[in-house]
Motif scaffolding. Structure first.
Motif, short mmCIF file in Angstrom:
data_model
loop_
_atom_site.label_atom_id
_atom_site.label_comp_id
_atom_site.label_asym_id
_atom_site.label_seq_id
_atom_site.Cartn_x
_atom_site.Cartn_y
_atom_site.Cartn_z
N UNK A 149 -4.80 -1.84 2.23
CA UNK A 149 -5.24 -1.88 3.62
C UNK A 149 -4.07 -1.94 4.60
N UNK A 150 -2.83 -1.98 4.08
CA UNK A 150 -1.64 -2.06 4.93
C UNK A 150 -1.05 -0.67 5.17
N UNK A 151 -0.72 -0.41 6.43
CA UNK A 151 0.06 0.77 6.78
C UNK A 151 1.52 0.41 6.53
N UNK A 152 2.21 1.20 5.73
CA UNK A 152 3.62 0.95 5.43
C UNK A 152 4.44 2.17 5.77
N UNK A 153 5.73 1.95 5.98
CA UNK A 153 6.65 3.05 6.23
C UNK A 153 7.81 2.97 5.25
N UNK A 154 7.92 3.96 4.35
CA UNK A 154 9.06 3.98 3.43
C UNK A 154 10.38 4.06 4.20
N UNK A 155 11.35 3.24 3.78
CA UNK A 155 12.65 3.21 4.43
C UNK A 155 13.78 3.67 3.51
N UNK A 156 13.62 3.41 2.20
CA UNK A 156 14.65 3.77 1.23
C UNK A 156 14.00 4.21 -0.07
N UNK A 157 14.72 5.02 -0.81
CA UNK A 157 14.33 5.41 -2.16
C UNK A 157 15.03 4.45 -3.11
N UNK A 158 14.26 3.82 -4.00
CA UNK A 158 14.85 2.89 -4.97
C UNK A 158 15.25 3.59 -6.25
N UNK A 159 14.49 4.59 -6.65
CA UNK A 159 14.86 5.30 -7.87
C UNK A 159 13.67 5.97 -8.52
N UNK A 160 14.00 6.73 -9.56
CA UNK A 160 13.00 7.39 -10.40
C UNK A 160 12.96 6.63 -11.71
N UNK A 161 11.79 6.12 -12.05
CA UNK A 161 11.60 5.30 -13.25
C UNK A 161 10.62 6.01 -14.17
N UNK A 162 10.86 5.94 -15.46
CA UNK A 162 9.93 6.55 -16.41
C UNK A 162 9.36 5.49 -17.33
N UNK A 163 8.13 5.72 -17.72
CA UNK A 163 7.44 4.79 -18.62
C UNK A 163 6.42 5.57 -19.43
N UNK A 171 6.15 -3.11 5.99
CA UNK A 171 4.74 -3.24 6.40
C UNK A 171 4.68 -3.15 7.92
N UNK A 172 3.79 -2.27 8.40
CA UNK A 172 3.64 -2.10 9.84
C UNK A 172 2.47 -2.91 10.38
N UNK A 173 1.30 -2.73 9.77
CA UNK A 173 0.10 -3.41 10.26
C UNK A 173 -0.99 -3.34 9.22
N UNK A 174 -1.84 -4.36 9.22
CA UNK A 174 -3.04 -4.33 8.37
C UNK A 174 -4.06 -3.44 9.06
N UNK A 175 -4.49 -2.40 8.39
CA UNK A 175 -5.37 -1.41 9.00
C UNK A 175 -6.82 -1.52 8.55
N UNK A 176 -7.04 -2.05 7.34
CA UNK A 176 -8.38 -2.03 6.78
C UNK A 176 -8.55 -3.14 5.75
N UNK A 177 -9.78 -3.54 5.55
CA UNK A 177 -10.08 -4.47 4.47
C UNK A 177 -10.77 -3.74 3.32
N UNK A 178 -11.02 -2.44 3.49
CA UNK A 178 -11.62 -1.63 2.43
C UNK A 178 -10.53 -1.15 1.49
N UNK A 179 -10.73 -1.41 0.18
CA UNK A 179 -9.73 -1.04 -0.82
C UNK A 179 -10.35 -0.11 -1.85
N UNK A 180 -9.49 0.64 -2.56
CA UNK A 180 -9.96 1.49 -3.65
C UNK A 180 -10.87 0.70 -4.58
#
Length: 147
Positions: free
Chosen positions: A59-73, A91-100
């Motif tokens: 429910x949070x609007x987020x803005x990516x700021x950095x790339x941490x890496x490519x991980x495999x599993x 985190x910018x703002x809580x937008x919703x309480x509805x989740x997947x």
């Protein structure tokens, strides 16, 4: 048999109290903890996928700021190899309480609280991404090139 890799995105989001945005979800019939994360959809830009997954799962609007890496599993349960593109996001703002539908709830957890959930982390990459973030790993977003 055709091998098909699975491209996923994840975001590490830390608040001003040192807590991390996490999701409690159902996977394989078990309750697990993860960063906001999920599959990149067809024709979806990678950064858009990171924003979308965070919003849908927390429910949070987020803005990516950095790339941490490519991980495999490779998941032992199904043998599928996942390629996780992980980002540090704000985190910018809580937008919703509805989740997947498979998400139980979103939590803000300290590093210790994440570590305490070790056996119930979705994969070892959950803690690894946070540790890499805390160690200062940061790459500019322009290392991701989409044509």
């Amino acid at each position: 048999m055709t091998w098909t890799p699975h491209a996923t995105v994840a975001v590490v989001v830390e608040d001003d109290q040192g807590r991390f945005l996490m999701v409690e979800e159902i996977s394989g019939g078990k309750i697990v903890f993860n960063q906001p994360a999920g599959h990149v959809e067809k024709d979806e830009p990678i950064l858009a996928a990171a924003r979308r997954e965070a919003l849908e799962e927390t429910g949070w609007q987020v803005e990516p700021e950095y790339f941490l890496g490519l991980y495999t599993f490779t998941a032992p349960a199904n043998g599928v190899t996942y390629y996780r593109l992980c980002f540090a996001a704000r985190a910018l703002a809580r937008q919703s309480s509805e989740l997947d539908s498979d998400i139980i709830r979103a939590h803000w957890l300290s590093l210790e609280e994440v570590r305490e959930r070790g056996p119930s982390l979705r994969s070892p990459l959950v803690l690894k991404c946070i540790e890499d973030y805390l160690e200062g790993r940061r790459y500019p977003l322009d290392v991701i090139v989409e044509a």
